[in-house]
Motif scaffolding. Structure first.
Motif, PDB file in Angstrom:
ATOM      1  N   VAL A  25       0.861  -1.182   0.000  1.00  0.00           N
ATOM      2  CA  VAL A  25       0.000   0.000   0.000  1.00  0.00           C
ATOM      3  C   VAL A  25       0.899   1.234   0.000  1.00  0.00           C
ATOM      4  O   VAL A  25       1.764   1.375   0.877  1.00  0.00           O
ATOM      5  CB  VAL A  25      -0.929   0.017   1.230  1.00  0.00           C
ATOM      6  CG1 VAL A  25      -1.760   1.294   1.254  1.00  0.00           C
ATOM      7  CG2 VAL A  25      -1.832  -1.206   1.222  1.00  0.00           C
ATOM      8  N   GLY A  26       0.726   2.100  -0.957  1.00  0.00           N
ATOM      9  CA  GLY A  26       1.562   3.291  -1.026  1.00  0.00           C
ATOM     10  C   GLY A  26       1.180   4.139  -2.218  1.00  0.00           C
ATOM     11  O   GLY A  26       0.135   3.964  -2.834  1.00  0.00           O
ATOM     12  N   ARG A  27       2.049   5.073  -2.541  1.00  0.00           N
ATOM     13  CA  ARG A  27       1.807   6.007  -3.637  1.00  0.00           C
ATOM     14  C   ARG A  27       2.963   5.934  -4.625  1.00  0.00           C
ATOM     15  O   ARG A  27       4.070   5.507  -4.291  1.00  0.00           O
ATOM     16  CB  ARG A  27       1.692   7.432  -3.089  1.00  0.00           C
ATOM     17  CG  ARG A  27       2.944   7.893  -2.346  1.00  0.00           C
ATOM     18  CD  ARG A  27       2.833   9.316  -1.821  1.00  0.00           C
ATOM     19  NE  ARG A  27       4.019   9.683  -1.057  1.00  0.00           N
ATOM     20  CZ  ARG A  27       5.170  10.094  -1.588  1.00  0.00           C
ATOM     21  NH1 ARG A  27       5.278  10.184  -2.920  1.00  0.00           N
ATOM     22  NH2 ARG A  27       6.202  10.417  -0.820  1.00  0.00           N
ATOM     23  N   ALA A  28       2.679   6.355  -5.838  1.00  0.00           N
ATOM     24  CA  ALA A  28       3.730   6.439  -6.839  1.00  0.00           C
ATOM     25  C   ALA A  28       4.658   7.607  -6.527  1.00  0.00           C
ATOM     26  O   ALA A  28       4.246   8.611  -5.921  1.00  0.00           O
ATOM     27  CB  ALA A  28       3.120   6.611  -8.227  1.00  0.00           C
ATOM     28  N   ALA A  29       5.906   7.477  -6.915  1.00  0.00           N
ATOM     29  CA  ALA A  29       6.870   8.544  -6.688  1.00  0.00           C
ATOM     30  C   ALA A  29       6.619   9.711  -7.637  1.00  0.00           C
ATOM     31  O   ALA A  29       6.093   9.542  -8.740  1.00  0.00           O
ATOM     32  CB  ALA A  29       8.289   8.021  -6.888  1.00  0.00           C
ATOM     33  N   SER A  30       7.002  10.895  -7.216  1.00  0.00           N
ATOM     34  CA  SER A  30       7.018  12.063  -8.094  1.00  0.00           C
ATOM     35  C   SER A  30       8.444  12.309  -8.554  1.00  0.00           C
ATOM     36  O   SER A  30       9.370  12.372  -7.731  1.00  0.00           O
ATOM     37  CB  SER A  30       6.492  13.303  -7.354  1.00  0.00           C
ATOM     38  OG  SER A  30       6.747  14.478  -8.128  1.00  0.00           O
TER      39      SER A  30
END
Length: 298
Positions: free
Chosen positions: A105-110
């Motif tokens: 569970v997490g977010r994509a990097a910018s």
């Protein structure tokens, strides 16, 4: 294109094999974005646990890519979602490969200029470059005989002329790329922002290892440089950052130019032939970077 199966639509033998590993499935949530598998789903099992399942039906290149993902997890244990199980199954007279991954569970990097994620991404890419590519074929072999620029000119000379790039020079640089990328380090070869999943503890997980290869330690740094261009960095700024924070300084100018020429040709050829929605934008960023490498102007 693959046939997309919901969990409930999978053959009984496939569902039974999966549940033999993880227990009864309580709920399944299909994952469709960015997937080339026949099934990609988040499975909710007992005790609140979740498993990310990928499956491919039929012996094919896609099955080989999924098998690569399972194998890469053994080489990059600290960086990839854990492989919980993998199994070959015969169901309804067809071959299946299913792989169960740790659910991250997490977010994509910018990758945008000034992003606070960039140091995390850099540390991760550099960690990959330290790993041996035991058991994987070489990027040199994969790229041997590449002729994307030649094929593009023959297929659509008007379009290639509109790019204002010295195609004859690019053909020469492209031919040098297989030797340039030779090495024995593990390379992902498809790193972009969505392949870096950052969890709540700011730990980075690298996903989708379908195309690993043995290559030079700077190869993934070079791929990421092109992605930085696509994220809004100027080519000179992207390359300078990658030389300072990644392994790009380990490549000679000649190696880097041949790499850029090969990738720009390949991605432009894919954009002209496969119809993938993101392919044209990806090809543009690669051409922008190779134009910088050649000292040209788009």
């Amino acid at each position: 294109m693959p046939t997309t199966y919901a969990w409930a639509d999978l053959p009984d033998a496939v569902r039974g094999a999966v549940e033999a590993h993880i227990g009864p499935v309580i709920e399944a949530t299909a994952i469709t974005e960015g997937q080339t598998c026949d099934v990609a789903t988040s499975l909710h099992v007992q005790n609140g646990k979740r498993v990310f399942l990928k499956g491919v039906r039929g012996v094919s290149r896609r099955m080989r890519f999924l098998r690569n993902e399972a194998a890469a997890g053994d080489l990059a244990l600290e960086l990839t979602p854990a492989v919980l199980f993998h199994e070959d199954i015969e169901a309804d007279s067809e071959d299946w490969l299913v792989v169960g991954f740790e659910h991250i569970v997490g977010r994509a990097a910018s990758l945008a200029p000034g992003s606070s994620d960039l140091p995390l991404v850099a540390a991760t890419v550099n960690s990959i470059a330290e790993l041996p590519a035991n058991g994987f074929g070489t990027l040199s072999d994969r790229w041997s005989g590449g002729s994307s620029w030649h094929d593009l000119v023959n297929a659509d000379p008007g379009t290639t002329a509109s790019w204002n790039l010295p195609v004859s020079e690019l053909i020469e640089w492209e031919a040098k790329a297989p030797d340039a990328v030779h090495g024995d380090r593990l390379t992902h070869t498809d790193l972009h922002k969505d392949q870096f999943i950052i969890d709540s503890t700011e730990t980075v997980h690298v996903i989708d290892w379908g195309f690993p290869a043995a290559g030079a330690s700077w190869v993934d740094s070079a791929f990421l440089t092109i992605r930085l261009v696509g994220a809004g960095h100027r080519s000179a700024e992207a390359e300078a950052w990658a030389r300072t924070h990644l392994r790009l300084s380990e490549a000679t100018n000649e190696q880097l130019t041949s790499f850029a020429a090969y990738v720009a040709g390949l991605w432009s050829y894919w954009a002209s032939t496969d119809g993938e929605p993101g392919a044209p934008q990806r090809a543009r960023m690669a051409r922008e970077y190779v134009a910088y490498r050649l000292g040209a102007r788009l």
